[in-house]
Design an enzyme around this catalytic site. Structure first.
Site, PDB file in Angstrom:
ATOM      1  CD  GLU A 195     -16.488  -4.070   6.913  1.00 58.33           C
ATOM      2  OE1 GLU A 195     -15.683  -3.904   7.851  1.00 58.33           O
ATOM      3  OE2 GLU A 195     -16.748  -2.565   6.533  1.00 58.33           O
ATOM      4  CE  LYS A 251     -19.341  -0.934   8.230  1.00 53.80           C
ATOM      5  NZ  LYS A 251     -18.083  -0.686   7.671  1.00 53.80           N
ATOM      6  CE  LYS A 293     -15.681   8.106   8.450  1.00 53.25           C
ATOM      7  NZ  LYS A 293     -16.018   7.035   8.258  1.00 53.25           N
ATOM      8  CD  GLU A 309     -20.082   1.315  12.078  1.00 50.25           C
ATOM      9  OE1 GLU A 309     -19.727   0.639  11.144  1.00 50.25           O
ATOM     10  OE2 GLU A 309     -19.242   2.150  12.288  1.00 50.25           O
ATOM     11  CG  ASN A 315     -10.002  16.167  19.521  1.00 45.63           C
ATOM     12  OD1 ASN A 315     -10.683  15.191  20.128  1.00 45.63           O
ATOM     13  ND2 ASN A 315      -9.786  16.100  18.298  1.00 45.63           N
ATOM     14  N   GLY A 316      -9.179  15.631  22.418  1.00 47.49           N
ATOM     15  CA  GLY A 316      -8.171  14.841  23.001  1.00 47.49           C
ATOM     16  C   GLY A 316      -8.368  14.322  24.211  1.00 47.49           C
ATOM     17  CG  HIS A 356     -15.373 -25.660  16.236  1.00 42.21           C
ATOM     18  ND1 HIS A 356     -15.016 -27.020  16.675  1.00 42.21           N
ATOM     19  CD2 HIS A 356     -15.155 -25.471  15.135  1.00 42.21           C
ATOM     20  CE1 HIS A 356     -14.520 -27.333  15.413  1.00 42.21           C
ATOM     21  NE2 HIS A 356     -14.575 -26.655  14.519  1.00 42.21           N
ATOM     22  CD1 TRP A 393     -18.588   9.615  20.828  1.00 39.71           C
ATOM     23  CD2 TRP A 393     -16.650   9.422  21.589  1.00 39.71           C
ATOM     24  NE1 TRP A 393     -18.512   8.341  20.870  1.00 39.71           N
ATOM     25  CE2 TRP A 393     -17.265   8.006  21.728  1.00 39.71           C
ATOM     26  CE3 TRP A 393     -15.508   9.457  22.324  1.00 39.71           C
ATOM     27  CZ2 TRP A 393     -16.741   6.845  21.837  1.00 39.71           C
ATOM     28  CZ3 TRP A 393     -14.682   8.088  22.452  1.00 39.71           C
ATOM     29  CH2 TRP A 393     -15.498   6.920  22.366  1.00 39.71           C
ATOM     30  NE  ARG A 447     -12.933  15.650  15.089  1.00 39.00           N
ATOM     31  CZ  ARG A 447     -11.773  14.971  14.669  1.00 39.00           C
ATOM     32  NH1 ARG A 447     -11.585  14.814  13.315  1.00 39.00           N
ATOM     33  NH2 ARG A 447     -10.712  14.864  15.486  1.00 39.00           N
ATOM     34  CB  CYS A 480     -14.466  16.253  20.800  1.00 37.79           C
ATOM     35  SG  CYS A 480     -14.692  15.484  22.145  1.00 37.79           S
TER      36      CYS A 480
END
Ligand code: M6R
Length: 578
Positions: free
Chosen positions: A451, A455, A573, A458, A97-98, A474, A71, A27, A2
């Protein structure tokens, strides 16, 4: 994850807080709220994003307040679960936050003592605990409350009619104090502070700070401690969009400069790595992919074995050798990465953090810190920080191998500038209509494929997976069809011939293949359905160029589909929970 912010000074606090929260929305952004200390505590909490136009805040009078953008972890996104949370009297307001790990037992105890809770959050125990201890003043109450909390927190408290101050407490979550002229701020990072001052104090774990318009007093275990102020290295312009429609595009276009800087970060081999026989890297998401690229680059030229571990899995492995452990983390706040580094310390391994954020939590854990210097990355999707990680790690591979990559590293930024101009609308058409996308590569281009797929999923929300090209037969082959295009990264080199065969095998199943290859490669261009050219070069330039093309492919596809680019749904983030 957050974002929290506090302001105390002479300006109307509500508008400072709302503007600050907009900058912290990367965040988390499922709900937001502010509490302003006027005659009484004025509270506004709302589910969803902060509206563009927000006249309600003009009715909040007061020049001190706190704010939060959330969040969700404990309790769904809703008005009720949004912060700030209040104590029973409504006189104490807290943003947090936490994660408070022992909140259930604390909540039970407080409820038995008569406290009434309004939300499902873990955070709400904090104002009630402070209320419980409030007889000896707010600062002492916060000190006692923190003694009861286990987990991670950065929180800010205001009290109605309190002596014009904000109390801040920090443990394992970031908190920065901004020191202005007759005004002070506190925030999860320096971004929203930059509009007011460049002087900041990074609080340490277990610090409790009493913030007034004229300054800050910091305490540890009840004793006053000195925390020196430093200057923020980022400019205001660095955190603005600078004419680009999205931060992600701006950050992609900054990459030639970012790469050029990052390969110059290390001037010599760090002492910790002198004569190493092996290395372990721990990281998550894109940072993990950068670590995998490093593994391929180093092992092929130096014969030094590299373990690259998902940070979230590291603690389940048997104790590693005493090799140095490198944590790669853009934010420096990723809980899994930071706890993996703590585990490494418990094995007495020398530790290094490679991060983009000065003063972040990881910098307090590691023996040595390498700063990426990529500038602030606002978009949730990692782009320039990934390129900076690749640049720093490639330079490390160069130093460990006696200069095997030196000449190429210094010109790799030119390859990025080249592909930034590339047009591939037909590939964007194909991807935006796809059911699934599969990315394949071999060697160092396998993590490039991973990667690229990360991207794409996401920000476009299209299902996308990366595979080592050899693995696709496979199992994943069963999924291939006309609407599951494959994106193959196929530059010249040791993987070329076999990739060429893999591409033909996929095409033989009627699946379209988009190939990234060298501009002069007629053969690969002939067999591909769509061809995206890369400049001539070598393995380093091919890694950088193909990465950037795949970033642009994801970005343009997501724009075409009208997606929320910089703040994809359900993501944040920094991921400060394990
Ligand atoms: O801040 P970190 O580098 O530790 O973050 C790790 C991942 O959360 C991050 O790379 C994530 O995968 C990105 N949003 C991907 O674009």
């Amino acid at each position: 994850v957050c974002g929290i912010i506090g302001y105390i000074g002479s300006r109307p606090a509500a508008s400072v807080l709302i503007e600050g929260l907009r900058q912290l929305e990367y965040r988390g952004y499922d709900s937001f709220g502010i509490a302003v200390n006027g005659q009484k505590i004025g509270l506004l909490k709302r589910n969803g994003r902060i509206p563009e136009d927000f006249p309600e805040i003009n009715s909040f009078l007061g020049t001190a307040g706190i704010g939060h953008t959330r969040w969700a972890t404990h309790g769904i996104p809703s008005d009720r679960n949004a912060h700030p949370h209040l104590d029973c009297s409504g006189r104490i307001a807290v943003v947090h936050n936490g994660i408070i790990e022992n909140y259930l037992s604390l909540k039970k105890e407080l409820e038995q003592g008569g406290h009434c809770f309004q939300s499902e959050t873990d955070s709400e125990v904090i104002p009630h605990l402070i209320e419980e201890y409030s007889g000896k003043g707010l600062l002492e109450a916060v000190r006692r409350a923190t003694g009861r909390l286990t987990g991670s927190y950065a929180f800010l408290v205001i009290e109605e009619g309190g002596r014009g101050r904000i109390i801040a407490a920090k443990k394992s979550s970031p908190l920065v104090i901004g020191c202005g002229d007759g005004e002070m701020l506190a925030a999860s990072d320096a971004t929203p502070i930059l509009d007011y001052t460049e002087r900041v104090i990074y609080l340490e774990d277990d610090d409790i700070a009493s913030i007034s318009p004229d300054g800050v007093e910091v305490f540890q275990n009840g004793c006053r401690v000195e925390r020196p102020a430093s200057l923020i290295e980022w400019s205001r312009e660095d955190v603005k969009r600078g004419g680009f429609p999205h931060f992600m595009e701006k950050e992609i276009f900054e990459q030639p400069e970012v790469l050029a800087n990052s390969v110059r970060v290390l001037t010599e081999l760090p002492d910790i790595l002198e004569g190493v026989k092996g290395l372990t890297l721990v990281a998550c998401g894109s940072s993990f992919h950068a670590g995998l690229i490093f593994k391929y680059l180093l092992e092929r030229v130096a014969g030094i074995p590299v373990r690259c571990e998902l940070a979230s899995e590291f603690k389940y492995h048997p104790s590693p050798a005493r090799d140095p452990v490198i944590a790669v983390t853009q934010s420096g706040e990723t809980a899994d990465t930071n706890s993996a580094l703590q585990v490494a310390r418990s094995y007495n391994c020398p530790t290094i953090a490679i991060t983009n954020v000065l003063g972040s939590s990881v910098t307090r854990i590691a023996d040595m810190v390498i700063f990426l210097k990529a500038g602030p990355e606002i978009s949730v999707a990692a782009t320039k920080s990934f390129i900076a990680q690749c640049g720093v790690l490639a330079r490390l591979a160069d130093l460990l191998s006696g200069g095997k990559y030196r000449t190429t590293l210094l010109k790799a930024n030119v390859a990025i500038s080249d592909v930034l101009r590339a047009e591939f609308e037909d590939a964007v058409d194909l991807c935006s209509g796809a059911r699934s996308l599969f990315y394949i590569g071999r060697g160092a281009f396998y993590p490039v494929a991973l990667e690229g797929a990360l991207k794409m999923k996401e920000i476009s929300y299209i299902h996308a997976e990366g595979f080592a090209a050899g693995e696709i037969k496979h199992g994943p082959f069963a999924l291939l069809s006309e609407d599951t295009p494959v994106i193959a990264v196929c530059p010249p080199g040791e993987t070329y011939e076999v990739m060429n065969s893999n591409i033909k095998e996929i095409k033989a199943r009627g699946t379209p293949v988009i190939v990234l290859g060298r501009r002069s490669d007629r053969e690969i261009s002939r067999i591909s359905d769509l061809f995206i050219p890369m400049p001539e070069g070598d393995i380093i330039t091919d890694i950088m160029a193909s990465t950037v093309i795949l970033q642009l492919l994801a970005y343009r596809t997501a724009v075409r589909l009208g997606r929320e680019i910089d703040r994809p749904k359900n993501l944040a983030k920094c991921v400060t929970v394990e």
